[in-house]
Every structure is written in C-alpha cells, then in structure tokens.
Enzyme design. Structure first.
Site, PDB file in Angstrom:
ATOM      1  N   LYS A 159       0.849  -1.210   0.000  1.00 20.89           N
ATOM      2  CA  LYS A 159       0.000   0.000   0.000  1.00 20.89           C
ATOM      3  C   LYS A 159       0.875   1.246   0.000  1.00 20.89           C
ATOM      4  O   LYS A 159       2.051   1.215   0.403  1.00 20.89           O
ATOM      5  CB  LYS A 159      -0.928   0.018   1.222  1.00 20.89           C
ATOM      6  CG  LYS A 159      -0.251   0.004   2.605  1.00 20.89           C
ATOM      7  CD  LYS A 159       0.195   1.341   3.146  1.00 20.89           C
ATOM      8  CE  LYS A 159       0.789   1.220   4.560  1.00 20.89           C
ATOM      9  NZ  LYS A 159       1.648   2.335   4.924  1.00 20.89           N
TER      10      LYS A 159
ATOM     11  N   ASP B 247      -2.581  -1.512  10.338  1.00 16.60           N
ATOM     12  CA  ASP B 247      -2.872  -1.504   8.895  1.00 16.60           C
ATOM     13  C   ASP B 247      -3.515  -2.800   8.397  1.00 16.60           C
ATOM     14  O   ASP B 247      -3.923  -2.874   7.232  1.00 16.60           O
ATOM     15  CB  ASP B 247      -1.569  -1.356   8.076  1.00 16.60           C
ATOM     16  CG  ASP B 247      -0.935   0.007   8.240  1.00 16.60           C
ATOM     17  OD1 ASP B 247      -1.609   0.925   8.722  1.00 16.60           O
ATOM     18  OD2 ASP B 247       0.256   0.133   7.877  1.00 16.60           O
TER      19      ASP B 247
END
Ligand code: C5P
Length: 300
Positions: A17, A152
């Site tokens: 990401k 996350d």
C-alpha cells in the site's frame, strides 16, 4: 488480495500500500496516534502459498525475491520465527484447534519501508487460512483479529483498493475510485522503525484537508490531488534518516507530478502520468544509483 485455489493448496497475492494522505491528528492515551489517512493498494505483491501440514504444526518458509524477478534473490532477509506476522496471524486464527499448515511466503515488498508488507501478509494469512481450513469466521471476527495484529491489517483485509482509515488506522471506510494511478516507487538502502518515527512526530501547521483530498481523488483531478498530498510522518522520518531526504530530493529533480514518502518510510513514491512515464522515471532513478526502484499502479 487475490486468491488462486489449487487441488490441495491455496495461493494468495498480498499487495503493498501507499499512503497518499496521512495526517496525525494527535497522540492518544494508549500511546498510539489518531490518524486520518488515505491508503491505496498497488500491484506489487508478496505471494503466500498454503499447503496441508501435520496436525498442530504450522511452518513458515520465507523466500526473498526482488521486485523485478521472483528468481533474483536480494540481500535483505526477514525473520521466519514466531514473531513473523504470518505465524502470529495463523496461530491467532486457529486458536485452540490442532490444525496444521505449511506456509511459503515469497517476499517482494521491502520491509521497514512504509509499504505495509507485513500487515498485508498477515491479512492474507487470516483470509487465506480461513478458507483453507474451512473455518467460516465472519468478516467482523477476522477484522477483530486483524486489529490485534497491527493498525494496517484491517485495510488489507477489507479488500477495497482505496480507503480512508481513521482511529489508529483500523477503522476502514472504502472509497470508490474509478481511475488507476501510476507511480514510481523507490526505497533507500536503510529502513525505518514505525514506532521510532511516530515518537519523533511533533504537531505542525500543515493545513491540507482530508475532505478536499478525497474529493480530488474521487473526481480524478490529478492536478488538484498532487497539491493536496500530505504525510505528517515525512518530516520526522527525514530527521531520523537522511537517506529519505536525499531520495525525495532525487525524485523531485525528475518530471513527476508530485512525490512524497509512504507511511512511516523509508520508501517514497512519485506520481506519474502513465505506466510508460512511471517505467521511464524508474529507469532514471536506477541510473542515479537508487538501490530499489519499481513502477507500480494502484488497483481499481
Ligand atoms: O500497529 P502497528 O504494530 O503497525 O504499530 C507499530 C508502532 O507504531 C506502534 O507500536 C506505535 O508505536 C506506532 N503507531 C502509532 N500510532 C498509530 C500506528 C502505529 O503510534 N496509529
């Protein structure tokens, strides 16, 4: 996250990401920081292979690969012991059952880079073994386990390619993005500790607004979006690691649309106009001696 089922195995691709926007809202009582961040997954993947193992035995074999080729090994290595997030996720998921699995993790996402590689691997393990072991854990149950593994992990588990994440990062609100973005992604030789970067953060007077950033992203107004890029962790990261500042300076000398560090670093990205522009910029950064460079696009 992409799944491919074999006869007696399951393969999962776990994406990296980028944080396109990251505001640190404040420090919390529990020591974590309250965030407003926009994360997007990109087409740089670790591969996880789940195969049947002896009852009660979960083994992990980590194979390092470079971003360009799964056959060319890189120097960096990551621990394959019980502290590895993949094993922690597998043990958490099976709880008291005597289930077993042989797990192979092919690493392409660099560690300590702010690219979420460990978190993505953990999410792929929760989702992958839930299927492989036929556990039928609900999405809410998996999200609970995800939050206990890292801030996350929930973003990757939610499976939306772009999302606004709040709280310490675990509250995920998917965004509908219709146009993919092209990036050059680069990392200096050294990495950064997330905890150390957050500890070095001091409030600043940056004014970019999350709402305006999200609207520019949703409307694919690239010119407006790049002016609203923000990462509150960039300054503390650069104060801890001069290589990050130098890398960003190098990217800034090239004709990218905008650039910044991802997450807590040390990787930085440049936004490019097309896949070709990203590939050409990657080649120029390699020629400038940057040790790890690749061209990626966001997944829509
Ligand atoms: O949750 P995760 O394990 O990824 O966080 C690593 C470290 O980063 C935490 O121990 C904490 O020191 C810091 N952190 C923080 N605020 C967040 C996320 C992480 O202070 N929102």
């Amino acid at each position: 996250m992409l799944f491919q089922a074999g006869i007696r195995s399951l393969q999962v691709l776990a994406p990296a990401k980028l944080n396109l926007f990251l505001r640190v809202v404040g420090r919390r009582e529990d020591g974590y920081h309250e965030l407003e961040t926009v994360m997007t997954s990109v087409d740089l993947y670790d591969t996880l292979l789940f195969e049947a193992g002896d009852p009660g035995q979960i083994s992990l074999n980590v194979v390092m690969a470079s971003a360009q080729s799964t056959h060319s090994p890189v120097q960096e290595s990551i621990p394959a012991g019980p502290e590895n997030l993949v094993l922690r996720a597998a043990n958490l998921l099976r709880a008291d059952c005597s289930l077993g699995a042989r797990i192979t993790l092919i690493k392409r996402i660099p560690s300590a880079a702010g690219l979420g590689g460990g978190s993505s691997d953990a999410a792929a393990t929760l989702a992958g073994l839930n299927r492989f072991w036929n556990l039928s854990r609900t999405p809410a149950e998996l999200l609970n386990l995800a939050a206990s593994l890292g801030s996350d992990v929930g973003f990757f588990l939610a499976g939306s390619s772009t999302a606004v994440c709040r709280g310490r990062g675990e509250q995920v609100e998917p965004l509908r993005i219709t146009k993919c973005l092209h990036f050059v992604l680069a990392k200096p030789a050294s990495g950064l500790s997330t905890a150390a970067v957050f500890k070095t953060f001091r409030p600043n007077d940056k004014r970019q607004s999350l709402e305006q950033f999200v609207s520019s992203l949703e409307q694919a107004e690239l010119g407006r979006m790049v002016r609203l890029l923000l990462n509150d962790l960039q300054q503390p990261a650069e104060s801890l690691n001069d290589e990050v500042r130098l890398l960003r300076q190098k990217i800034g000398t090239l004709p990218v649309l905008g650039h910044q560090m991802s997450g807590s670093g040390s990787a930085c990205f440049g936004i490019c106009a097309s896949a070709r522009h990203a590939r050409l910029t990657a080649a120029r950064l390699r020629a400038m001696g940057v040790p790890w460079v690749t061209a990626v696009k966001s997944c829509v």
